[in-house]
Design a protein around this motif. Structure first.
Motif, mmCIF file in Angstrom:
data_model
loop_
_atom_site.group_PDB
_atom_site.id
_atom_site.type_symbol
_atom_site.label_atom_id
_atom_site.label_comp_id
_atom_site.label_asym_id
_atom_site.label_seq_id
_atom_site.Cartn_x
_atom_site.Cartn_y
_atom_site.Cartn_z
ATOM 1 N N UNK A 140 -23.613 -10.637 -28.631
ATOM 2 C CA UNK A 140 -23.852 -9.468 -27.785
ATOM 3 C C UNK A 140 -24.836 -9.788 -26.665
ATOM 4 N N UNK A 141 -25.843 -10.619 -26.964
ATOM 5 C CA UNK A 141 -26.804 -10.982 -25.902
ATOM 6 C C UNK A 141 -26.104 -11.744 -24.781
ATOM 7 N N UNK A 142 -25.313 -12.770 -25.146
ATOM 8 C CA UNK A 142 -24.688 -13.594 -24.111
ATOM 9 C C UNK A 142 -23.650 -12.820 -23.315
ATOM 10 N N UNK A 143 -22.943 -11.912 -23.968
ATOM 11 C CA UNK A 143 -21.918 -11.146 -23.250
ATOM 12 C C UNK A 143 -22.541 -10.007 -22.441
ATOM 13 N N UNK A 144 -23.386 -9.212 -23.086
ATOM 14 C CA UNK A 144 -23.842 -7.954 -22.481
ATOM 15 C C UNK A 144 -25.114 -8.129 -21.653
ATOM 16 N N UNK A 145 -26.063 -8.902 -22.169
ATOM 17 C CA UNK A 145 -27.374 -8.952 -21.511
ATOM 18 C C UNK A 145 -27.528 -10.117 -20.533
ATOM 19 N N UNK A 146 -27.001 -11.289 -20.879
ATOM 20 C CA UNK A 146 -27.293 -12.476 -20.075
ATOM 21 C C UNK A 146 -26.880 -12.348 -18.599
ATOM 22 N N UNK A 147 -25.668 -11.852 -18.273
ATOM 23 C CA UNK A 147 -25.319 -11.738 -16.850
ATOM 24 C C UNK A 147 -26.309 -10.881 -16.063
ATOM 25 N N UNK A 148 -26.799 -9.792 -16.665
ATOM 26 C CA UNK A 148 -27.769 -8.938 -15.974
ATOM 27 C C UNK A 148 -29.126 -9.627 -15.868
ATOM 28 N N UNK A 200 -20.859 -5.725 -34.117
ATOM 29 C CA UNK A 200 -22.179 -5.178 -33.782
ATOM 30 C C UNK A 200 -23.300 -5.900 -34.512
ATOM 31 N N UNK A 201 -22.946 -6.687 -35.541
ATOM 32 C CA UNK A 201 -23.960 -7.427 -36.291
ATOM 33 C C UNK A 201 -24.117 -8.856 -35.788
ATOM 34 N N UNK A 202 -23.544 -9.129 -34.627
ATOM 35 C CA UNK A 202 -23.647 -10.472 -34.035
ATOM 36 C C UNK A 202 -24.551 -10.397 -32.798
ATOM 37 N N UNK A 203 -25.869 -10.392 -33.000
ATOM 38 C CA UNK A 203 -26.773 -10.189 -31.851
ATOM 39 C C UNK A 203 -26.681 -11.285 -30.805
ATOM 40 N N UNK A 204 -26.414 -12.515 -31.225
ATOM 41 C CA UNK A 204 -26.365 -13.604 -30.244
ATOM 42 C C UNK A 204 -25.156 -13.436 -29.319
#
Length: 246
Positions: free
Chosen positions: A22-30, A16-20
């Motif tokens: 998490x962004x590429x996995x969770x946010x980027x596809x959307x 949870x402390x790895x924002x980059x």
């Protein structure tokens, strides 16, 4: 609390402390789906696609992209880093086995990819009026096999590379063909017949076809499911055969 559960909770805090990541996995596809959906022609029915819209095809593609991001881009550097720093070797001398750490990482990356896939489907439905998967059991089966293939490919990349830098380089080399096979640049369903026939023999091309068939209401072709499952089995066997703990 068992040792495996304690390891999972500790790894979850670190994850949870790895924002980059998490962004590429969770946010980027959307984010990518939203950008593509803003193209007006992508929201118009296309007779060459049987009346479907391009944005309809891109929802399964971005679901696959979430799996690829987790399996190939995010997971390998973590596992390779643990091995390079000697963490796996030191854990082998304790009651907590290294396998618990590997299992925790696989569970966390799978969960993040699944959450990302659900977000893509939800945004596609709410923002662009993309129908929800009509054949849900078939869609979930194709999703599970696609995730298994992506995580197995990431584990195989980690197994055959000696350092974290090498893992990152090889992972990037594998990543771009994987995106092409999933249909990120051109949806598999819109590819020329010969190219589509070739792509269907690879895990993400077959998974893309299976997800699209289930989204349209049919049970995924068993050949596509079989190709995806077969690649996952081969890659898991390769990772188990060549993975080094030190």
């Amino acid at each position: 609390m068992s040792a495996s559960t304690a390891v999972l909770k500790a790894e979850a805090r670190l994850f949870s402390r790895e924002p980059f990541s998490l962004f590429w996995i969770v946010a980027f596809p959307t984010v990518l789906l939203t950008i593509l959906g803003l193209i007006p022609s992508f929201r118009e029915p296309d007779p060459s696609l049987g009346g479907s819209r391009v944005i309809d095809l891109y929802v399964p593609v971005n679901v696959l992209l979430a799996l690829i991001m987790a399996g190939i881009q995010a997971l390998p550097p973590v596992l390779s880093g643990y091995r390079e720093r000697g963490i796996l070797r030191r854990m082998s001398t304790t009651p907590v086995r290294p396998g618990s750490l590997l299992a925790a990482q696989i569970v966390l990356h799978f969960a993040a990819a699944l959450g990302s896939a659900l977000l893509v489907v939800a945004v596609g439905r709410v923002v662009f009026d993309v129908a929800l998967p009509a054949q849900l059991p078939g869609y979930l089966l194709a999703l599970l096999l696609g995730a298994l293939s992506a995580l197995a490919l990431g584990a195989a990349v980690t197994a055959v590379t000696p350092t974290t830098k090498a893992t990152t380089v090889v992972g990037s080399v594998v990543f771009f063909p994987a995106m092409f096979l999933a249909g990120v640049w051109v949806p598999v369903q819109a590819m020329p017949d010969l190219l589509r026939d070739v792509v269907e023999y690879f895990p993400f091309g077959a998974a893309s076809q299976a997800l699209n068939q289930a989204a349209e209401g049919g049970w995924p072709d068993w050949a596509h499911l079989g190709v995806t499952a077969g690649w996952a089995a081969v890659l898991i066997a390769a990772a188990v055969r060549w993975f080094r703990w030190e």
